[in-house]
Scaffold this active site. Structure first.
Site: not given
Ligand SMILES: NC(=O)c1ccc[n+]([C@@H]2O[C@H](COP(=O)([O-])OP(=O)(O)OC[C@H]3O[C@@H](n4cnc5c(N)ncnc54)[C@H](O)[C@@H]3O)[C@@H](O)[C@H]2O)c1
Length: 371
Positions: A15, A75, A94, A96, A118, A270
């Site tokens: 992506r 990511k 993101y 995480h 997130e 994740d």
């Protein structure tokens, strides 16, 4: 603001965080956009398209990090990117954090401003930047689960929908949120018998109303899960406790209750995963077996369908990114509660409770970073 869009370098992550349409919007708002060469290639966007939209193409990731005030990614940064990150640089991606201690420590050390997709949260408590990817992952979980249920792939050898005279497969969905709802819809559409478990009774009531007749709802507790897994062929893990590690709803001893060849897809990997035996895998090597049970634990599932995922993600992120670019992160977060909730690590301080709890780190109230 100077915006940088690096090429994603995590395994099989195809992506890109900004499309040429996004570049056009940033330019209209007076911002400058630098895109790394070939950043959009795997999502179907060429450097020429970015350049036509008004971006400047930079050959290397180092140049993008060096020039940008705001880095927009998909990511979390991986180890080789850590040293490229500058003090005060805004990273919108993101993260995480609750599933990676080294990443948390690295971002604290770099003194960056880490705004995590997130944990951006609307007043109704929904997570607008997780929803599109959860929709993709939930739908994909059934495609992947169906594939690994095939005998040559290591599975039990059962067709999800069965055929005339042969029962369909049983699918158990843990968590009836976005992932769970999309997974249940896909599995039901293929003709499987589906059970969704959740701890929220209002959610179960809602699902009971909208789901087709081949979907049942059951309260989530250990007793019910132990009973259900005895006859289940495919288990989808889609539980979430926002900002915290997922609970282990399937413990190792429970695997013995399952039929050999049962497939478990841990979409929640994740956030650490909701099966005790889960460990993150990649699209290159997506599965492994424990006690005869196939585990699929790819942490970036939507990366395999980049065309759909990039458009779904950027539709959701662009309005927030524009707000950050127009106002700067401090003003944008001070005046917008949704964005403020996205702040996780700011200039070396952990300002998100779930992250400080996960790694026993000191917690700083987010209000302090605006002073
Ligand atoms: N692997 C991937 O590529 C990928 C992609 C997208 C999302 N995800 C992850 O999938 C997970 C689910 O995301 P979502 O958007 O569906 O979240 P969501 O908040 O919409 O849904 C989570 C659901 O889990 C339920 N829940 C919480 N504790 C439970 C328990 N003990 N038993 C049963 N249900 C419980 C909640 O009530 C809620 O309905 C998240 O961890 C998310 O990060 C992973």
């Amino acid at each position: 603001m100077i915006i940088g869009v690096p090429k994603e370098i995590k395994n099989n992550e195809n992506r890109v965080a900004v499309t040429p349409a996004g570049v056009t919007e940033f330019r209209k708002h007076g911002h400058v956009v630098y895109v790394q060469a070939e950043a959009g290639k795997s999502s179907g966007f060429s450097d020429e398209q970015y350049a036509e939209a008004g971006a400047t193409i930079l050959p290397t990731i180092e140049e993008v990090y060096a020039i940008a005030e705001m880095i927009i990614k998909v990511k979390e940064p991986i180890a080789s990117e850590y040293e490229l990150i500058k003090e005060n640089q805004l990273l919108f991606t993101y993260f995480h954090f609750a599933s990676s201690e080294p990443l948390t420590h690295a971002m604290i050390e770099r003194k960056a401003v880490c705004l995590a997709y997130e944990t951006v949260e609307k007043t109704d408590r929904s997570l607008p930047l997780l929803v599109p990817m959860s929709e993709v992952a939930g739908r994909m979980a059934i495609q992947e689960g169906a594939k690994y249920l095939e005998k040559p792939m290591g599975g039990f050898g059962i067709l999800l929908g069965g055929v005339a005279g042969v029962k369909p497969a049983n699918v158990l969905v843990l968590g009836g949120g976005i992932v769970g709802t999309q997974a249940a819809k896909m599995a039901a559409g293929l003709g499987a018998n589906v059970t969704i478990v959740d701890i929220s009774l209002p959610r179960l009531r809602y699902l009971e109303d909208i789901m087709p007749a081949n979907v049942d709802t059951v309260m989530s507790n250990e007793y019910n899960i132990r009973e259900l897994i005895k006859s289940t062929n495919l288990i989808i893990g889609g539980v979430l406790i926002p900002g915290a590690k997922a609970p282990s709803l399937i413990t190792r001893d429970m695997l013995k209750l399952m039929k050999p060849g049962t497939v478990m897809v841990d979409v929640a990997i994740d956030q650490g995963g909701c099966f005790e035996t889960s460990k993150a895998t990649t699209h290159e090597d997506p599965i492994y077996e424990v006690d005869g049970v196939v585990h699929y634990c790819v942490a970036n599932m939507p990366g395999a369908v980049p065309y759909t995922s990039t458009l779904a993600l950027t539709n959701a992120t662009l309005p927030y990114a524009l707000h950050l670019a127009d106002n700067g992160w401090k003003n944008a977060c001070a005046t917008n509660e949704e964005l403020r909730k996205g702040l996780n690590v700011v200039n070396g301080k952990v300002v998100f409770k779930g992250v400080s709890d996960a790694w026993n780190l000191p917690y700083t109230d987010v209000k302090e970073v605006f002073q």
